[in-house]
Enzyme design. Sequence first.
Site, PDB file in Angstrom:
ATOM      1  N   LEU A  21       2.434   7.695  -2.468  1.00 51.64           N
ATOM      2  CA  LEU A  21       3.174   6.760  -1.630  1.00 51.64           C
ATOM      3  C   LEU A  21       2.627   6.773  -0.197  1.00 51.64           C
ATOM      4  O   LEU A  21       3.354   6.989   0.758  1.00 51.64           O
ATOM      5  CB  LEU A  21       4.666   7.104  -1.638  1.00 51.64           C
ATOM      6  CG  LEU A  21       5.364   6.940  -2.988  1.00 51.64           C
ATOM      7  CD1 LEU A  21       6.804   7.438  -2.916  1.00 51.64           C
ATOM      8  CD2 LEU A  21       5.322   5.493  -3.444  1.00 51.64           C
ATOM      9  N   HIS A 139       0.749   9.097   4.949  1.00 53.05           N
ATOM     10  CA  HIS A 139       1.851   9.089   3.986  1.00 53.05           C
ATOM     11  C   HIS A 139       3.036   8.326   4.551  1.00 53.05           C
ATOM     12  O   HIS A 139       3.297   8.332   5.761  1.00 53.05           O
ATOM     13  CB  HIS A 139       2.269  10.522   3.641  1.00 53.05           C
ATOM     14  CG  HIS A 139       3.072  10.606   2.379  1.00 53.05           C
ATOM     15  ND1 HIS A 139       4.438  10.481   2.365  1.00 53.05           N
ATOM     16  CD2 HIS A 139       2.684  10.755   1.087  1.00 53.05           C
ATOM     17  CE1 HIS A 139       4.866  10.575   1.111  1.00 53.05           C
ATOM     18  NE2 HIS A 139       3.821  10.738   0.320  1.00 53.05           N
ATOM     19  N   HIS A 140       3.761   7.671   3.642  1.00 50.54           N
ATOM     20  CA  HIS A 140       4.864   6.817   4.069  1.00 50.54           C
ATOM     21  C   HIS A 140       5.986   7.612   4.731  1.00 50.54           C
ATOM     22  O   HIS A 140       6.804   7.054   5.482  1.00 50.54           O
ATOM     23  CB  HIS A 140       5.418   6.046   2.868  1.00 50.54           C
ATOM     24  CG  HIS A 140       5.765   4.626   3.185  1.00 50.54           C
ATOM     25  ND1 HIS A 140       6.593   4.276   4.226  1.00 50.54           N
ATOM     26  CD2 HIS A 140       5.387   3.466   2.615  1.00 50.54           C
ATOM     27  CE1 HIS A 140       6.718   2.962   4.262  1.00 50.54           C
ATOM     28  NE2 HIS A 140       5.990   2.447   3.310  1.00 50.54           N
ATOM     29  N   THR A 141       6.070   8.920   4.484  1.00 48.98           N
ATOM     30  CA  THR A 141       7.098   9.735   5.136  1.00 48.98           C
ATOM     31  C   THR A 141       6.718  10.069   6.582  1.00 48.98           C
ATOM     32  O   THR A 141       7.560  10.541   7.341  1.00 48.98           O
ATOM     33  CB  THR A 141       7.331  11.044   4.369  1.00 48.98           C
ATOM     34  OG1 THR A 141       6.090  11.753   4.270  1.00 48.98           O
ATOM     35  CG2 THR A 141       7.879  10.782   2.981  1.00 48.98           C
TER      36      THR A 141
END
Length: 475
Positions: A21, A139-141
């Site tokens: 992701l 990363h999407h986080t």
Amino acid sequence: MNPVEPLDAAMLTAELLSDPLHVAVLLILAPPATAGPGYVDELFEQGLADTTDMDPRFRRHPHIGLDTAGFWMWRTDECVDMRDHLERRTLPAGADRDALWKLVSELHSEPLARSRPMWIAYLIDGLEDGRFALYLKVHHTVIDGVAGMKMIGRALTTDPECRGAPPFFAVRQEPDQGRGGAYRLLRNPVELAHTAAHGVISGLGFARELAMGEISTAIASIGAGVAVLPFGAPYTRFNGRLGRERAFAGVSLPKSRIGAIRDAAGVTGNDVLTAVVAGVLREWLAGLGELPDRSLVAICPITVRAREGQERPADERRANLFGLELCSLGTHLGDDVDRLAHIHRAMGWAKSQVARRGANVTTLLLAPSIGPTVLSPLMPFAPRLRRGYNVSISHVPGPKSEMYWNGAHLEEIYPVSTAIDGQALNVTTCSYADRVMFGYISGRRVMPDIESVVPLTEYVLTELEAALARRGRRR
């Protein structure tokens, strides 16, 4: 260690069972006229030696184990080794854009290591006329696409003579962060109590909006014909498994052509971009003999950001600034102008729903569509029945002026977004100066000839221009 927020923790856990992701962006640059043959080498060495104070988001990585009682926690690295986060790639002599797309596909296929901060950049040389590229994967986080684009924009300048600009990961004080910053992980106890109380008080209103939303969606589907009910999308190959290998292709188009269609048809620029993507999908699926009789459906972010000059309440400023809605793409319509008008009505309806209901209610209403769409491919024998949607389409604003990075002219910006099982095609556009770039990302097993969307995008835009001209002459 700090606890990972619930949504980010859910993403990290889901990634253990499904697809990476991360999001990325590809910048294509032309070196300054004074650059020597070792210009990219110098940039690379400077990057490895950079000692700029780094944004905390780029110094932390997630951890879960017995020492965290099974909860995801952030660990912060005081020293970040740039050799883990900056690499070089050189394309073979005579390489064209297809070779670059293939390399980006390979780089985007690899997950980010969780044992260190979850981002990496690649300097890629070997393009025509000495051009080079910067591929940045995060990363999407760590950061979302829109915020990431703004962060990159702040590392660029309109001054071609500027050198030594701070890198994208440098610490900057955001004007709207306030104490604790926009990425603060824990609110203070008074804030938590206020949020909880507000949630209890507004619970009945939320439930009412949720129920009314279901009713209005059903009524609109009968009336205007543009609303999409749960499981209203036909099953397509984009609703299957993604596979391990990614496939990417990018297209650049003049913004003036998009604007001319927008003005002639009386629609928005994003409507035109969505219509171009819809036309590409129609042509591509038809070429395979897989074009469904029912319209394909896209899931689209709809902004609820206040217009400039309008003030939002403090609690609303902390909320998500967009909701999600489903948009019928009109791929069942053979006429290009009719398809554009259909998308304009569908997006107008979607915007009105998000504006009226708010981001939270609107997104929650999509749960029956999103859940089965992305979970079904994980089953061993998932039936090929209707899904909630087929593709994700979003539009990201980029810099409005020509930009430079350490003297190099930024020529193109391509978003490289996230594709997952059940949503195996993601199309993101980015405007920049006088151009609009399309980034198509899918799985190699889903779109083995993804490079074909490059000429197909140009063809669809030309056909739409011609169809509008013919319609105008008949008036």
